[in-house]
Design a protein around this motif. Structure first.
Motif, PDB file in Angstrom:
ATOM      1  N   GLN A 154       0.840  -1.203   0.000  1.00  0.00           N
ATOM      2  CA  GLN A 154       0.000   0.000   0.000  1.00  0.00           C
ATOM      3  C   GLN A 154       0.874   1.251   0.000  1.00  0.00           C
ATOM      4  N   HIS A 155       1.943   1.223   0.786  1.00  0.00           N
ATOM      5  CA  HIS A 155       2.863   2.357   0.832  1.00  0.00           C
ATOM      6  C   HIS A 155       3.570   2.523  -0.514  1.00  0.00           C
ATOM      7  N   LEU A 156       3.924   1.418  -1.151  1.00  0.00           N
ATOM      8  CA  LEU A 156       4.558   1.481  -2.467  1.00  0.00           C
ATOM      9  C   LEU A 156       3.601   2.073  -3.502  1.00  0.00           C
ATOM     10  N   SER A 157       2.336   1.759  -3.370  1.00  0.00           N
ATOM     11  CA  SER A 157       1.328   2.344  -4.249  1.00  0.00           C
ATOM     12  C   SER A 157       1.313   3.866  -4.089  1.00  0.00           C
ATOM     13  N   TYR A 158       1.455   4.328  -2.858  1.00  0.00           N
ATOM     14  CA  TYR A 158       1.537   5.766  -2.575  1.00  0.00           C
ATOM     15  C   TYR A 158       2.782   6.362  -3.233  1.00  0.00           C
ATOM     16  N   VAL A 159       3.891   5.659  -3.189  1.00  0.00           N
ATOM     17  CA  VAL A 159       5.132   6.127  -3.817  1.00  0.00           C
ATOM     18  C   VAL A 159       4.937   6.272  -5.322  1.00  0.00           C
ATOM     19  N   LEU A 160       4.269   5.312  -5.929  1.00  0.00           N
ATOM     20  CA  LEU A 160       4.084   5.321  -7.382  1.00  0.00           C
ATOM     21  C   LEU A 160       3.135   6.427  -7.859  1.00  0.00           C
ATOM     22  N   LYS A 161       2.408   7.032  -6.944  1.00  0.00           N
ATOM     23  CA  LYS A 161       1.508   8.129  -7.318  1.00  0.00           C
ATOM     24  C   LYS A 161       2.203   9.494  -7.277  1.00  0.00           C
ATOM     25  N   SER A 162       3.497   9.505  -7.060  1.00  0.00           N
ATOM     26  CA  SER A 162       4.261  10.760  -7.017  1.00  0.00           C
ATOM     27  C   SER A 162       4.153  11.487  -8.347  1.00  0.00           C
ATOM     28  N   GLU A 163       4.186  12.814  -8.285  1.00  0.00           N
ATOM     29  CA  GLU A 163       4.020  13.603  -9.503  1.00  0.00           C
ATOM     30  C   GLU A 163       5.317  14.243  -9.994  1.00  0.00           C
ATOM     31  N   THR A 164       6.306  14.373  -9.127  1.00  0.00           N
ATOM     32  CA  THR A 164       7.586  14.950  -9.551  1.00  0.00           C
ATOM     33  C   THR A 164       8.706  13.982  -9.184  1.00  0.00           C
ATOM     34  N   LYS A 165       9.842  14.150  -9.851  1.00  0.00           N
ATOM     35  CA  LYS A 165      10.986  13.272  -9.575  1.00  0.00           C
ATOM     36  C   LYS A 165      11.462  13.445  -8.134  1.00  0.00           C
ATOM     37  N   ASN A 166      11.508  14.667  -7.662  1.00  0.00           N
ATOM     38  CA  ASN A 166      11.960  14.927  -6.295  1.00  0.00           C
ATOM     39  C   ASN A 166      11.017  14.268  -5.285  1.00  0.00           C
ATOM     40  N   GLN A 167       9.739  14.426  -5.498  1.00  0.00           N
ATOM     41  CA  GLN A 167       8.743  13.824  -4.608  1.00  0.00           C
ATOM     42  C   GLN A 167       8.866  12.297  -4.632  1.00  0.00           C
ATOM     43  N   ALA A 168       9.019  11.732  -5.819  1.00  0.00           N
ATOM     44  CA  ALA A 168       9.162  10.282  -5.947  1.00  0.00           C
ATOM     45  C   ALA A 168      10.431   9.797  -5.255  1.00  0.00           C
ATOM     46  N   ASP A 169      11.514  10.541  -5.417  1.00  0.00           N
ATOM     47  CA  ASP A 169      12.788  10.168  -4.802  1.00  0.00           C
ATOM     48  C   ASP A 169      12.679  10.172  -3.281  1.00  0.00           C
ATOM     49  N   ILE A 170      12.052  11.200  -2.734  1.00  0.00           N
ATOM     50  CA  ILE A 170      11.886  11.301  -1.275  1.00  0.00           C
ATOM     51  C   ILE A 170      11.009  10.166  -0.759  1.00  0.00           C
ATOM     52  N   ARG A 171       9.880   9.938  -1.426  1.00  0.00           N
ATOM     53  CA  ARG A 171       8.968   8.880  -0.985  1.00  0.00           C
ATOM     54  C   ARG A 171       9.612   7.499  -1.091  1.00  0.00           C
ATOM     55  N   LEU A 172      10.366   7.277  -2.158  1.00  0.00           N
ATOM     56  CA  LEU A 172      11.016   5.982  -2.333  1.00  0.00           C
ATOM     57  C   LEU A 172      12.101   5.775  -1.278  1.00  0.00           C
ATOM     58  N   LYS A 173      12.838   6.833  -0.974  1.00  0.00           N
ATOM     59  CA  LYS A 173      13.859   6.737   0.083  1.00  0.00           C
ATOM     60  C   LYS A 173      13.204   6.397   1.424  1.00  0.00           C
ATOM     61  N   GLN A 174      12.089   7.045   1.722  1.00  0.00           N
ATOM     62  CA  GLN A 174      11.371   6.742   2.960  1.00  0.00           C
ATOM     63  C   GLN A 174      10.879   5.293   2.964  1.00  0.00           C
ATOM     64  N   TRP A 175      10.415   4.836   1.807  1.00  0.00           N
ATOM     65  CA  TRP A 175       9.935   3.463   1.716  1.00  0.00           C
ATOM     66  C   TRP A 175      11.072   2.483   1.997  1.00  0.00           C
ATOM     67  N   PHE A 176      12.230   2.736   1.369  1.00  0.00           N
ATOM     68  CA  PHE A 176      13.387   1.867   1.596  1.00  0.00           C
ATOM     69  C   PHE A 176      13.826   1.904   3.054  1.00  0.00           C
ATOM     70  N   ASP A 177      13.879   3.099   3.636  1.00  0.00           N
ATOM     71  CA  ASP A 177      14.288   3.216   5.037  1.00  0.00           C
ATOM     72  C   ASP A 177      13.363   2.416   5.957  1.00  0.00           C
ATOM     73  N   HIS A 178      12.105   2.401   5.626  1.00  0.00           N
ATOM     74  CA  HIS A 178      11.123   1.751   6.492  1.00  0.00           C
ATOM     75  C   HIS A 178      11.042   0.240   6.275  1.00  0.00           C
ATOM     76  N   TYR A 179      11.184  -0.217   5.019  1.00  0.00           N
ATOM     77  CA  TYR A 179      10.904  -1.622   4.721  1.00  0.00           C
ATOM     78  C   TYR A 179      12.112  -2.477   4.362  1.00  0.00           C
ATOM     79  N   LEU A 180      13.281  -1.896   4.176  1.00  0.00           N
ATOM     80  CA  LEU A 180      14.445  -2.683   3.766  1.00  0.00           C
ATOM     81  C   LEU A 180      14.881  -3.689   4.821  1.00  0.00           C
ATOM     82  N   PHE A 181      14.699  -3.350   6.076  1.00  0.00           N
ATOM     83  CA  PHE A 181      15.097  -4.248   7.162  1.00  0.00           C
ATOM     84  C   PHE A 181      13.885  -4.706   7.967  1.00  0.00           C
ATOM     85  N   ASN A 182      12.813  -5.006   7.267  1.00  0.00           N
ATOM     86  CA  ASN A 182      11.574  -5.442   7.893  1.00  0.00           C
ATOM     87  C   ASN A 182      11.707  -6.875   8.398  1.00  0.00           C
ATOM     88  N   ASP A 183      10.889  -7.226   9.375  1.00  0.00           N
ATOM     89  CA  ASP A 183      10.917  -8.584   9.944  1.00  0.00           C
ATOM     90  C   ASP A 183      10.382  -9.622   8.963  1.00  0.00           C
TER      91      ASP A 183
END
Length: 127
Positions: free
Chosen positions: A39-68
């Motif tokens: 669901q969060h990735l779906s939110y990332v894919l709805k970004s409208e600018t490259k900067n916004q997409a980059d920030i959202r994707l970085k947040q997604w990676f920070d949150h889910y890269l080391f998930n249980d």
């Protein structure tokens, strides 16, 4: 059927699905992690600018890269290697789905033709 009726049916089905998903997520923690990450990735894919997409994707990676959850971790690692393609996808809505569908149809036709040919060969030998 009128458009209002279709929208109403869609909303009813969505509510039933949402209720079922909530029940499943309460019962199964890995499923909950997977559902939330997608669901969060779906939110990332709805970004409208490259900067916004980059920030959202970085947040997604920070949150889910080391998930249980192993599935979420695996998806995250795969997406890290395809970061640029993912960012491009968020900005440009082009898709190769039509070409992929055509390729799949061609493969299916070949497989069926081979199956028929093999079946005929076996029939000739044993028939």
């Amino acid at each position: 059927m009128s458009l209002d009726c279709l929208v109403n049916v869609r909303n009813i089905l969505r509510k039933k699905n949402d209720k079922k998903i909530r029940e499943w997520c309460q019962e199964d923690a890995p499923l909950r992690h997977l559902y939330q990450s997608l669901q969060h990735l779906s939110y990332v894919l709805k970004s409208e600018t490259k900067n916004q997409a980059d920030i959202r994707l970085k947040q997604w990676f920070d949150h889910y890269l080391f998930n249980d959850c192993a599935a979420v971790k695996s998806i995250s690692k795969t997406l890290v290697t395809r970061r640029e393609a993912l960012l491009s996808r968020t900005l440009f809505s082009y898709s190769n789905s039509i070409m992929e569908g055509t390729n799949n149809k061609i493969k299916l036709i070949k497989q069926r033709a081979l199956a028929i040919e093999t079946s005929n060969d076996l029939h000739c030998e044993f028939g």
